[in-house]
Scaffold this active site. Structure first.
Site, PDB file in Angstrom:
ATOM      1  N   ALA A   1       2.152   1.309   8.505  1.00  0.00           N
ATOM      2  CA  ALA A   1       3.077   0.308   9.048  1.00  0.00           C
ATOM      3  C   ALA A   1       2.376  -0.562  10.076  1.00  0.00           C
ATOM      4  O   ALA A   1       1.533  -0.097  10.841  1.00  0.00           O
ATOM      5  CB  ALA A   1       4.272   1.003   9.687  1.00  0.00           C
TER       6      ALA A   1
ATOM      7  N   ASP B   1       0.831  -1.207   0.000  1.00  0.00           N
ATOM      8  CA  ASP B   1       0.000   0.000   0.000  1.00  0.00           C
ATOM      9  C   ASP B   1       0.863   1.254   0.000  1.00  0.00           C
ATOM     10  O   ASP B   1       0.533   2.245  -0.655  1.00  0.00           O
ATOM     11  CB  ASP B   1      -0.926   0.027   1.220  1.00  0.00           C
ATOM     12  CG  ASP B   1      -1.990  -1.044   1.155  1.00  0.00           C
ATOM     13  OD1 ASP B   1      -1.920  -1.907   0.255  1.00  0.00           O
ATOM     14  OD2 ASP B   1      -2.890  -1.035   2.006  1.00  0.00           O
TER      15      ASP B   1
ATOM     16  N   TYR C   1      -3.788 -10.336  15.465  1.00  0.00           N
ATOM     17  CA  TYR C   1      -3.737  -9.214  14.516  1.00  0.00           C
ATOM     18  C   TYR C   1      -5.058  -8.435  14.533  1.00  0.00           C
ATOM     19  O   TYR C   1      -5.072  -7.205  14.645  1.00  0.00           O
ATOM     20  CB  TYR C   1      -3.453  -9.744  13.105  1.00  0.00           C
ATOM     21  CG  TYR C   1      -3.638  -8.714  12.022  1.00  0.00           C
ATOM     22  CD1 TYR C   1      -2.635  -7.795  11.733  1.00  0.00           C
ATOM     23  CD2 TYR C   1      -4.820  -8.655  11.274  1.00  0.00           C
ATOM     24  CE1 TYR C   1      -2.809  -6.834  10.736  1.00  0.00           C
ATOM     25  CE2 TYR C   1      -5.004  -7.703  10.284  1.00  0.00           C
ATOM     26  CZ  TYR C   1      -3.997  -6.799  10.016  1.00  0.00           C
ATOM     27  OH  TYR C   1      -4.174  -5.851   9.046  1.00  0.00           O
TER      28      TYR C   1
ATOM     29  N   SER D   1      -8.704  -2.538   9.355  1.00  0.00           N
ATOM     30  CA  SER D   1      -8.803  -3.755   8.545  1.00  0.00           C
ATOM     31  C   SER D   1     -10.127  -4.477   8.740  1.00  0.00           C
ATOM     32  O   SER D   1     -10.692  -4.497   9.840  1.00  0.00           O
ATOM     33  CB  SER D   1      -7.662  -4.688   8.965  1.00  0.00           C
ATOM     34  OG  SER D   1      -7.912  -6.003   8.547  1.00  0.00           O
TER      35      SER D   1
ATOM     36  N   GLU E   1     -10.331  -7.467   9.066  1.00  0.00           N
ATOM     37  CA  GLU E   1     -10.090  -8.533  10.048  1.00  0.00           C
ATOM     38  C   GLU E   1     -10.711  -8.189  11.400  1.00  0.00           C
ATOM     39  O   GLU E   1     -10.896  -9.064  12.238  1.00  0.00           O
ATOM     40  CB  GLU E   1      -8.592  -8.781  10.211  1.00  0.00           C
ATOM     41  CG  GLU E   1      -7.950  -9.536   9.055  1.00  0.00           C
ATOM     42  CD  GLU E   1      -8.419 -10.984   8.915  1.00  0.00           C
ATOM     43  OE1 GLU E   1      -8.509 -11.689   9.930  1.00  0.00           O
ATOM     44  OE2 GLU E   1      -8.708 -11.389   7.779  1.00  0.00           O
TER      45      GLU E   1
HETATM   46  P1  GDP Z   1      -6.127 -12.387   5.657  1.00  0.00           P
HETATM   47  O1  GDP Z   1      -7.557 -12.326   5.261  1.00  0.00           O
HETATM   48  O2  GDP Z   1      -5.576 -11.052   6.065  1.00  0.00           O
HETATM   49  O3  GDP Z   1      -5.813 -13.437   6.645  1.00  0.00           O
HETATM   50  O4  GDP Z   1      -5.324 -12.701   4.280  1.00  0.00           O
HETATM   51  P2  GDP Z   1      -4.572 -14.000   3.727  1.00  0.00           P
HETATM   52  O5  GDP Z   1      -4.311 -13.739   2.290  1.00  0.00           O
HETATM   53  O6  GDP Z   1      -3.366 -14.322   4.566  1.00  0.00           O
HETATM   54  O7  GDP Z   1      -5.615 -15.198   3.910  1.00  0.00           O
HETATM   55  C1  GDP Z   1      -6.876 -15.168   3.311  1.00  0.00           C
HETATM   56  C2  GDP Z   1      -7.608 -16.475   3.560  1.00  0.00           C
HETATM   57  O8  GDP Z   1      -6.964 -17.533   2.839  1.00  0.00           O
HETATM   58  C3  GDP Z   1      -7.626 -16.940   5.037  1.00  0.00           C
HETATM   59  O9  GDP Z   1      -8.930 -17.363   5.324  1.00  0.00           O
HETATM   60  C4  GDP Z   1      -6.676 -18.119   5.063  1.00  0.00           C
HETATM   61  O10 GDP Z   1      -6.992 -19.098   6.051  1.00  0.00           O
HETATM   62  C5  GDP Z   1      -6.890 -18.688   3.677  1.00  0.00           C
HETATM   63  N1  GDP Z   1      -5.799 -19.558   3.224  1.00  0.00           N
HETATM   64  C6  GDP Z   1      -5.907 -20.845   2.812  1.00  0.00           C
HETATM   65  N2  GDP Z   1      -4.706 -21.354   2.523  1.00  0.00           N
HETATM   66  C7  GDP Z   1      -3.798 -20.385   2.760  1.00  0.00           C
HETATM   67  C8  GDP Z   1      -2.381 -20.319   2.636  1.00  0.00           C
HETATM   68  O11 GDP Z   1      -1.714 -21.285   2.259  1.00  0.00           O
HETATM   69  N3  GDP Z   1      -1.783 -19.125   2.960  1.00  0.00           N
HETATM   70  C9  GDP Z   1      -2.510 -18.031   3.393  1.00  0.00           C
HETATM   71  N4  GDP Z   1      -1.889 -16.872   3.664  1.00  0.00           N
HETATM   72  N5  GDP Z   1      -3.861 -18.078   3.516  1.00  0.00           N
HETATM   73  C10 GDP Z   1      -4.488 -19.236   3.213  1.00  0.00           C
END
Ligand code: GDP
Length: 320
Positions: A80, A14, A148, A124, A126
Site C-alpha cells: 500500500a 500488484d 514520492y 521503487s 524512483e
Molecule cells: P513513473 O515512472 O512511476 O513516474 O511512472 P509513469 O507511468 O507515471 O510515468 C513514466 C514516464 O512517462 C515519466 O517519465 C513521465 O513523465 C512520462 N510521461 C509522459 N507523458 C505522460 C503522461 O501523460 N502520463 C504519465 N503518467 N506519464 C507520462
C-alpha cells in the site's frame, strides 16, 4: 500446514497478482482494505471470495496492530502507498504519511505483535531518480526526484533499519516499473493502451501526453510479484533490484501500442505541458543479476509483448 499472509494494497495491481500467486501456493490470504465510499474491487473481483479482508489504513496504527493480530501472518507484504508520482507534488504530505511513515506504522505493528513474521517492503526504482550510475543496482546511491521518490527512500531505509535493529526478517524489493492490464489508467503505459483502444473504437480523438523522451525499464507485474515471494523464502533477508535490463522511451511505447492497433501515433498524440513534471526521472535501467542468481528469479514477458497484451486487453474490455 498452510501459511498466512497479510497483504496491504491488495486491491491494487500488484496486490491482485500477489494474492493470486499466494492462493495458488495454498496460503490463507488476508487483505488490508482501506474504506472508500465506492469499493475498488475491480482487480480482485475474480478472487475476492477467497480473500479475508480486514479494514484498516496505513495511517491508523491501531488498525494495523489489529490486522496483524487477526491474520497472525507468517509473511507481510507492504504494497500500500500513494503510488502515483505526479500526484505526489499535489499531495506531498499525504504521500509522506502513507508512503514513508506508513512503512514504520506497519513495521511497528509487526514488531509489537508478531516480530518473527517475514516482511516485504515495496521499494521503487524512483529512488534512483536522477541516476548516479547506469545500470542501477542494489549498491547504487539514491537521488530521488519527486516527493514520492523521497518517501520511498525513507521506506527503504526504515526497512533496512528494522532488520539491523531488531533482527527482523525484513526485505526491500527495489522494483523497476511494472505494468499489466490491471495498471491504473493514470500511469503512462495504461493511459496509452486505453487511449489506443478508445481511438480504435471511435470513442476518443486524440491523446494528450507529457515528456515522450523519458526512458523506463518496464516489466510485467505478474513476473515481479514472484520475486516478492521469493525474497521471503530465503535463509537470510536482503534487498534486491527487480528489472528487465532493457530501457525504452515513452515514444517507443506509444509507437508499439498504436502500431499494434494498426494506427499511426503521429495522427493522434498531442503534447500537453500539463503532463510534464516539475522534475523528471530521465532514465531508468536496472541490473537484476543479484535476484536472478540468488533467488533464481527470471523474466517471462518482454516489453513488446507486454504492450501488446495491454492493448489487446483494453480492446477486449471495450468490446465487452
Ligand atoms: P513513473 O515512472 O512511476 O513516474 O511512472 P509513469 O507511468 O507515471 O510515468 C513514466 C514516464 O512517462 C515519466 O517519465 C513521465 O513523465 C512520462 N510521461 C509522459 N507523458 C505522460 C503522461 O501523460 N502520463 C504519465 N503518467 N506519464 C507520462
Amino acid at each position: 500446514m498452510s501459511k498466512n499472509a497479510l497483504v496491504t494494497g491488495i486491491t491494487g495491481q500488484d496486490g491482485s497478482y500477489l494474492a493470486e500467486l499466494l492462493l495458488e501456493k495454498g496460503y490463507k490470504v488476508y487483505g488490508l482494505r482501506r474504506r472508500t465510499s465506492t469499493p475498488m474491487m475491480e482487480n480482485i473481483e475474480y478472487i475476492k471470495n477467497e480473500i479475508e479482508f480486514i479494514e484498516g489504513d496505513l495511517l491508523d496504527q491501531g488498525s494495523l496492530i489489529n490486522a496483524v493480530q487477526k491474520s497472525n501472518p507468517d509473511e507481510v507484504y507492504n504494497l500500500a502507498a500513494q503510488s502515483f508520482v505526479a500526484t505526489s507534488w499535489e499531495q506531498p504530505i499525504l504521500t509522506g504519511q502513507a508512503t514513508a511513515i506508513g512503512v514504520t506504522n506497519m513495521l511497528e505493528a509487526v514488531r509489537l505483535t508478531k516480530p518473527e513474521a517475514r516482511f516485504y517492503q515495496a521499494s521503487s526504482s524512483e529512488m534512483f531518480g536522477k541516476v548516479v550510475e547506469t545500470p542501477q543496482k542494489e549498491t547504487t546511491p539514491f537521488y530521488p526526484r519527486s516527493p514520492y521518490g523521497v518517501a520511498k527512500v525513507y521506506g527503504h531505509w526504515i526497512t533496512v533499519n528494522y532488520r539491523e535493529s531488531y533482527d527482523m526478517y525484513a526485505c526491500s524489493g527495489i522494483l523497476f516499473n511494472h505494468e499489466s492490464p490491471r495498471r491504473g489508467v493514470e500511469f503512462v503505459t495504461r493511459k496509452v493502451t486505453d487511449a489506443v483502444a478508445r481511438i480504435k473504437m471511435g470513442l476518443q480523438r486524440e491523446l494528450r501526453m507529457g515528456n515522450l523522451d523519458a526512458k523506463r525499464d518496464w516489466g510485467f507485474a505478474g513476473d515481479y510479484v514472484k520475486a516478492m515471494w521469493l525474497m521471503l523464502q530465503q535463509d537470510k533477508p536482503d534487498d534486491y533490484v527487480i528489472s528487465t535490463g532493457e530501457t525504452h522511451t515513452v515514444q517507443e511505447l506509444v509507437e508499439i501500442a498504436f502500431g499494434h492497433a494498426g494506427l499511426n501515433w503521429r495522427d493522434y498524440v498531442v503534447i500537453d505541458p500539463k503532463f510534464v513534471r516539475p522534475a523528471e526521472v530521465d532514465l531508468l535501467l536496472g541490473d537484476s543479476s543479484k535476484a536472478q542468481k540468488t533467488l533464481g528469479w527470471k523474466l517471462e514477458v518482454g516489453f513488446e509483448d507486454l504492450v501488446k497484451m495491454m492493448v489487446d486487453s483494453d480492446l477486449e474490455k471495450l468490446n465487452r
